[in-house]
Structure formats: structure tokens, C-alpha cells
Design an enzyme around this catalytic site. Structure first.
Site, PDB file in Angstrom:
ATOM      1  N   LYS A   1       2.669-132.668 -35.192  1.00  0.00           N
ATOM      2  CA  LYS A   1       2.736-133.262 -36.372  1.00  0.00           C
ATOM      3  C   LYS A   1       1.480-134.095 -36.765  1.00  0.00           C
ATOM      4  O   LYS A   1       0.510-134.256 -36.127  1.00  0.00           O
ATOM      5  CB  LYS A   1       4.055-134.571 -36.279  1.00  0.00           C
ATOM      6  CG  LYS A   1       5.412-133.816 -36.204  1.00  0.00           C
ATOM      7  CD  LYS A   1       6.484-134.798 -36.365  1.00  0.00           C
ATOM      8  CE  LYS A   1       7.915-133.828 -36.326  1.00  0.00           C
ATOM      9  NZ  LYS A   1       8.960-134.723 -36.000  1.00  0.00           N
TER      10      LYS A   1
ATOM     11  N   ARG B   1      11.304-132.967 -28.384  1.00  0.00           N
ATOM     12  CA  ARG B   1      11.474-131.713 -29.039  1.00  0.00           C
ATOM     13  C   ARG B   1       9.902-131.101 -29.474  1.00  0.00           C
ATOM     14  O   ARG B   1       9.090-131.668 -29.855  1.00  0.00           O
ATOM     15  CB  ARG B   1      11.972-131.809 -30.532  1.00  0.00           C
ATOM     16  CG  ARG B   1      12.302-130.545 -31.342  1.00  0.00           C
ATOM     17  CD  ARG B   1      13.012-130.975 -32.610  1.00  0.00           C
ATOM     18  NE  ARG B   1      13.080-130.043 -33.590  1.00  0.00           N
ATOM     19  CZ  ARG B   1      12.302-129.345 -34.252  1.00  0.00           C
ATOM     20  NH1 ARG B   1      10.971-129.997 -34.391  1.00  0.00           N
ATOM     21  NH2 ARG B   1      12.353-128.249 -35.342  1.00  0.00           N
TER      22      ARG B   1
HETATM   23  C1  8Y7 Z   1      12.387-132.963 -36.259  1.00  0.00           C
HETATM   24  C2  8Y7 Z   1      13.462-132.279 -36.062  1.00  0.00           C
HETATM   25  C3  8Y7 Z   1      11.984-131.543 -37.187  1.00  0.00           C
HETATM   26  C4  8Y7 Z   1      12.480-134.274 -35.321  1.00  0.00           C
HETATM   27  C5  8Y7 Z   1      14.683-133.738 -34.893  1.00  0.00           C
HETATM   28  C6  8Y7 Z   1       8.627-130.456 -37.207  1.00  0.00           C
HETATM   29  C7  8Y7 Z   1      14.057-130.236 -37.370  1.00  0.00           C
HETATM   30  C8  8Y7 Z   1       9.329-130.720 -38.535  1.00  0.00           C
HETATM   31  N1  8Y7 Z   1      11.382-132.367 -36.637  1.00  0.00           N
HETATM   32  N2  8Y7 Z   1      14.653-132.558 -35.702  1.00  0.00           N
HETATM   33  N3  8Y7 Z   1      13.107-131.248 -37.007  1.00  0.00           N
HETATM   34  N4  8Y7 Z   1      13.603-134.403 -34.618  1.00  0.00           N
HETATM   35  N5  8Y7 Z   1      15.727-133.967 -34.357  1.00  0.00           N
HETATM   36  O1  8Y7 Z   1       7.431-130.853 -37.593  1.00  0.00           O
HETATM   37  O2  8Y7 Z   1      11.503-134.882 -35.068  1.00  0.00           O
HETATM   38  O3  8Y7 Z   1       8.847-129.879 -36.416  1.00  0.00           O
HETATM   39  S1  8Y7 Z   1      11.020-130.230 -38.278  1.00  0.00           S
END
Ligand code: 8Y7
Length: 410
Positions: free
Chosen positions: A345, A381
Site C-alpha cells: 500500500k 492480507r
Molecule cells: C483490503 C481489502 C483491499 C484490506 C480487506 C489493496 C479488497 C486494495 N485492501 N480487503 N481489499 N482489507 N479486508 O491494495 O485492507 O489490496 S484492495
């Protein structure tokens, strides 16, 4: 809304180790642990009645009294805010006294009781044939982005196959679950149609389901997509709006007996990074997540099927992200497992001299290891599963390091 949360990072197990290092007998250890004034709760949202109750019960920091000490916040700028400190036993007395005083103080009793329960481990979660024993280690969710398909069927097939192959590789690398996403939620991104999202996600879920037993999550905000994804074999719906965008989504999850991850977001992906603003960041995130849990429960999703996420980068400045990551433990008062996504990020890029997303692996591992060492996240994640597993194996082991030789083991 009255809210109480621990503000110090004192771990009861560290105290027990200190007693062991002192050579104290087990009975003496237990007695001492009870008498230690180790708990401090920040309380917010109190009305005049509750403040009067806390003030009259304890005016000083004398821990020999039955109730915790009360230190009021500034009455002008932060009315209804204060700090309670004392022993576990004193907090239990406070809960009992507030309950006994009747309805007017029951919200205070509940808030303090929730904060006391914050250290208690929550029950394990089963997804498919995998068991998530919360607290045993930091689990890893691997990201499977289904890239937008090109015009021809050949293009669509290629992107589907690529996503399946990528998911299988992540499972092989040790992912505990996979998050399949067909809608970009990056800052400034625009929504895609239900049809487009279904066409991207469902074949990937089906393909992965046929070839691996790793539990599957779908990153979607739409009930129609969730319904088909769950039918195709997904176990978890990852909603970055915390059930605030599609009123039908919670019901779809409940009816399928599925699990959900509810994330905090301020604004929408299209606008969220324009001017994020908070009065009290942790407080606002807690309030949003509590409301999300209430939406889930009223639709019939049991608490044991809910994970929560502070939403790093979703309507947060660089400073907001760091502040939240440092205080993940304060979110424990919600009593549910936390999933956190920092992988590649923007705030990480800024910390390492403006590196682009493709060069943020080491920075990502730094964030993952820091969270694990502080004990903040139950699931991370990430895009790079194998590397994250290694970093977590080290950070989790250090966090648990308790065997200091003979002296410490009695
Ligand atoms: C997150 C996410 C994304 C996160 C959860 C990226 C779909 C943006 N970020 N879902 N999704 N938490 N639960 O940079 O931080 O991956 S998308």
C-alpha cells in the site's frame, strides 16, 4: 455510545514470567496477579450520570479501595471521557455496582465488561476443512486479483486461467485462505457492473474450488455477486464497505451460513483519499465496526462468523494508517478476530523513499512482522504469501518466546 478500551500494552503473561523469574510458588503467583493494578481503561461517551457515579465512587488513585480509580478528562473539550485504573477485581466490582444501580448505568457496565473480555481468546473458526485457532499464529490471506478481461473470449479465458494458476501457487506457498477480487477498490477506482464482476469472479472460484481445498474469500460489495460466488464454493465474503453499501449483502451471507470480513472505510473508493478526517480515529473506527457487526447480526449472521478490519488506506492519511496499526490492540474490545491489509500500500511506499508498488515487498514484510510482534492482527492480507509466511514464522515465534531455560519453566 459508551466505550471502554485498554490503553496500555501490558501483557498478563509477561507478569507471570516475572513472578517465575522471581522463583515464586504458583499459589503466590496467582495471588499477586490478582492484586496487581495492571489495567487501565480509557472510557468515552459518558453522560453526566455515569461521570457522577464514577466520581463519587473513587476520587483518588488509592488502589486499596473496592473500585478502580477515576481520572476525568477535560470537562470542556472532552466531556464524558476519562481513565479508569485498577486491578481486575476492582473492575469486576465496578461492573457489578453499575448493573446493580439499574438501567441508567447498564451501558457503562457493558462497555467495561467488554473491555475486560478483550484479552479473552475468541472461539476458533472453521472454513471448509481448515481450522483457524485465533491466537495460535498469524494467518495469511493471499490476494488473487482477476484482471479485467479483454474483448475476446480468448482474453477472458486467459485471465481466468491466470488467476486460477496464481491462486493455486499461493495455496502451495502456504496461504490459509485466498481472496478473489473482480472489482478494483484502489483509491480513485470506479465501480464495475454486476455482470462484469460475476464474469470475472465466478469461473475463478469454480476453478480453484475444483483444484484446492484452501478456503476462498470473495472481495465484493454486491449481494448479487456474493450469492453466485457462495454458490460456486466461496466461504467468506470480504466487504470493504462493512455491509454499508448493499443492504441485501448481509442477508445473502446469513442465508448461506457463510463468514464475512467487515472493513472500515470512510467515503467510497472513488473519493475516500480526497480529505480523510477524524475526530478520534480509533473511536470512529470502533463505532463504524460496531454498527457493521449490528447490521450483520440483525440479518442473522452469528458473531462467530464475523471478522473485522480497520481498512488501512481506505479513507485514511499516511499518519492515520500508522496510528491505527500501532493501536490495533484497542480494537480487541470488539471481541472479534482482526484481518489487516497493508500489502504494497501507498503508505509503505512513502516510508521507503517513494518506491512503486512492485518494489514494496520488504516494506510489506516489515509491516506484517511489526503487527505480529505487537499481537495486533489475526489474519494479514498479502500478495506475497511465501515471504509473508516466513516473516510471520519469525515474528510470531519471537512474540511467544517464553522458554528462557530452567529458571523460567517452573
Ligand atoms: C483490503 C481489502 C483491499 C484490506 C480487506 C489493496 C479488497 C486494495 N485492501 N480487503 N481489499 N482489507 N479486508 O491494495 O485492507 O489490496 S484492495
Amino acid at each position: 455510545m459508551i466505550r471502554a478500551r485498554p490503553v496500555t500494552a501490558e501483557h498478563p503473561e509477561d507478569l507471570v514470567l516475572a513472578y517465575r523469574r522471581m522463583g515464586l510458588a504458583a499459589a503466590a503467583q496467582a495471588r499477586l496477579r490478582e492484586s496487581e493494578p495492571h489495567l487501565r481503561l480509557l472510557v468515552t461517551g459518558l453522560g453526566p450520570q455515569e461521570v457522577a457515579f464514577l466520581q463519587s465512587s473513587r476520587a483518588t488513585h488509592d488502589v486499596s479501595e473496592a473500585l478502580p480509580a477515576w481520572l476525568a478528562g477535560d470537562a470542556r473539550t472532552r466531556p464524558g471521557t476519562g481513565l479508569l485504573s485498577g486491578r481486575a477485581e476492582q473492575f469486576q466490582h465496578l461492573v457489578a455496582a453499575a448493573r446493580a444501580a439499574g438501567l441508567g448505568l447498564s451501558a457503562l457496565a457493558s462497555a467495561v465488561a467488554a473491555a475486560l473480555a478483550a484479552g479473552v481468546p475468541y472461539p476458533a473458526l472453521t472454513l471448509g476443512d481448515r481450522r483457524f485457532d485465533w491466537g495460535a499464529r498469524t494467518y495469511v490471506m493471499g490476494v488473487v486479483n482477476v484482471t479485467p478481461d479483454s474483448f475476446s473470449d480468448g482474453g477472458r479465458f486467459a485471465s481466468t486461467e491466470a488467476a486460477i494458476a496464481h491462486g493455486l501457487a499461493l495455496a502451495e506457498a502456504g496461504a490459509d485462505l485466498l481472496d478473489v477480487g473482480g472489482e478494483s477498490t484502489r483509491p480513485g477506482s470506479l465501480p464495475v457492473s454486476v455482470e462484469q464482476e460475476l464474469a470475472r469472479v465466478v469461473p475463478v472460484i469454480e476453478g480453484l474450488r475444483a483444484r484446492t481445498s484452501v478456503p476462498l474469500s470473495v472481495d465484493t460489495t454486491k449481494a448479487a455477486v456474493a450469492r453466485e460466488a457462495l454458490r460456486a464454493g466461496a466461504h467468506l465474503i470480504n466487504d470493504v464497505t462493512g455491509f454499508s453499501a448493499d443492504a441485501e449483502l448481509a442477508r445473502v451471507v446469513a442465508e448461506a451460513g457463510a463468514t464475512c470480513c467487515l472493513m472500515h472505510i470512510q467515503g467510497t473508493p472513488a473519493t475516500m483519499q480526497q480529505a480523510p478526517r477524524y475526530d478520534d480515529l480509533v473511536e470512529d473506527v470502533l463505532a463504524f465496526l460496531e454498527a457493521a457487526v449490528a447490521r450483520a447480526e440483525s440479518a442473522g449472521v452469528p458473531r462467530g462468523r464475523i471478522l473485522l478490519d480497520p481498512g488501512i488506506g481506505f479513507g485514511k492519511t499516511f499518519e492515520h494508517n500508522l496510528f491505527l496499526l500501532r493501536r490495533l490492540e484497542e480494537l480487541r474490545v470488539l471481541g472479534l478476530p482482526l484481518l489487516v491489509g497493508t500489502s504494497r500500500k501507498g503508505f509503505l511506499g512513502r516510508l521507503v523513499g517513494g518506491k512503486p508498488a512492485s518494489e514494496r515487498l520488504a516494506a510489506t514484510l516489515g509491516s506484517v512482522a511489526a503487527m505480529a510482534a505487537m499481537g495486533g492482527a489475526d489474519v494479514v492480507r498479502v500478495h506475497d504469501v511465501s515471504e509473508a509466511r516466513d516473516a510471520l514464522a519469525v515474528a510470531d515465534a519471537i512474540r511467544r518466546g517464553e522458554d528462557g531455560g530452567e529458571l523460567y519453566t517452573r
